[in-house]
Write a protein that holds these residues in place. Structure first.
Motif, PDB file in Angstrom:
ATOM      1  N   CYS A  84      48.462 -20.431  78.897  1.00 22.12           N
ATOM      2  CA  CYS A  84      47.983 -19.051  78.866  1.00 22.12           C
ATOM      3  C   CYS A  84      48.639 -18.312  77.710  1.00 22.12           C
ATOM      4  O   CYS A  84      49.856 -18.359  77.550  1.00 22.12           O
ATOM      5  N   GLU A  85      47.827 -17.654  76.905  1.00 27.07           N
ATOM      6  CA  GLU A  85      48.377 -16.990  75.729  1.00 27.07           C
ATOM      7  C   GLU A  85      49.091 -15.689  76.069  1.00 27.07           C
ATOM      8  O   GLU A  85      49.740 -15.094  75.226  1.00 27.07           O
ATOM      9  N   HIS A  86      48.957 -15.273  77.297  1.00 24.18           N
ATOM     10  CA  HIS A  86      49.638 -14.037  77.695  1.00 24.18           C
ATOM     11  C   HIS A  86      50.943 -14.312  78.422  1.00 24.18           C
ATOM     12  O   HIS A  86      52.000 -13.879  77.987  1.00 24.18           O
ATOM     13  N   CYS A  87      50.880 -15.061  79.520  1.00 17.65           N
ATOM     14  CA  CYS A  87      52.096 -15.262  80.327  1.00 17.65           C
ATOM     15  C   CYS A  87      52.722 -16.638  80.094  1.00 17.65           C
ATOM     16  O   CYS A  87      53.777 -16.931  80.639  1.00 17.65           O
ATOM     17  N   ARG A  88      52.084 -17.500  79.276  1.00 16.78           N
ATOM     18  CA  ARG A  88      52.651 -18.793  78.876  1.00 16.78           C
ATOM     19  C   ARG A  88      52.738 -19.787  80.013  1.00 16.78           C
ATOM     20  O   ARG A  88      53.467 -20.781  79.891  1.00 16.78           O
ATOM     21  N   GLY A 108      43.390 -25.900  86.417  1.00 19.28           N
ATOM     22  CA  GLY A 108      42.169 -25.420  87.047  1.00 19.28           C
ATOM     23  C   GLY A 108      41.284 -24.737  86.024  1.00 19.28           C
ATOM     24  O   GLY A 108      41.285 -25.104  84.862  1.00 19.28           O
ATOM     25  N   GLN A 109      40.549 -23.773  86.455  1.00 21.24           N
ATOM     26  CA  GLN A 109      39.527 -23.192  85.607  1.00 21.24           C
ATOM     27  C   GLN A 109      40.081 -22.416  84.422  1.00 21.24           C
ATOM     28  O   GLN A 109      39.775 -22.697  83.292  1.00 21.24           O
ATOM     29  N   HIS A 129      40.369 -18.181  72.910  1.00 26.22           N
ATOM     30  CA  HIS A 129      41.699 -18.017  73.465  1.00 26.22           C
ATOM     31  C   HIS A 129      41.681 -18.369  74.942  1.00 26.22           C
ATOM     32  O   HIS A 129      40.705 -18.092  75.631  1.00 26.22           O
ATOM     33  N   PHE A 130      42.775 -18.971  75.413  1.00 19.55           N
ATOM     34  CA  PHE A 130      42.829 -19.403  76.804  1.00 19.55           C
ATOM     35  C   PHE A 130      43.811 -18.554  77.589  1.00 19.55           C
ATOM     36  O   PHE A 130      44.926 -18.285  77.139  1.00 19.55           O
ATOM     37  N   TYR A 131      43.388 -18.192  78.776  1.00 20.10           N
ATOM     38  CA  TYR A 131      44.247 -17.433  79.682  1.00 20.10           C
ATOM     39  C   TYR A 131      44.147 -18.028  81.074  1.00 20.10           C
ATOM     40  O   TYR A 131      43.130 -18.632  81.435  1.00 20.10           O
TER      41      TYR A 131
END
Ligand SMILES: [Zn+2]
Ligand SMILES: [Zn+2]
Length: 81
Positions: free
Chosen positions: A44-48, A53-54, A61-63
């Motif tokens: 996740c590019e925000h919380c790492r 899963g989905q 960008h992936f989150y």
């Protein structure tokens, strides 16, 4: 005859290794599911955190979820359920 395969994450040479084929046809070898996750799961590019899963993809960008996508300013994203 024993099929030799070496985990590409930890290097473990294990007879029960399994293969994972990705969408682009590449083949990866792992000895365990945790190694497969370590290698395959996007971050996740925000919380790492590892996305198991989905997850959510927005403009390449992936989150891990819609809340992280919104936190990065990607509006109009809904969680896949
Ligand atoms: Zn491994
Ligand atoms: Zn996140």
């Amino acid at each position: 005859m024993r099929l030799m395969a070496r985990c590409e994450v930890c290097g473990n040479d294990y007879g029960m290794a399994f293969y994972v084929e990705t969408q682009d046809g590449a083949r990866h070898v792992f000895d365990s599911f945790s190694c497969a996750i370590h290698r395959m799961a996007p971050v996740c590019e925000h919380c790492r955190c590892r996305i198991i899963g989905q997850g959510v993809e927005a403009a390449g960008h992936f989150y891990c979820g819609a809340h992280c996508a919104r936190a990065e300013g990607r509006a109009g994203i809904v969680d896949h359920v």
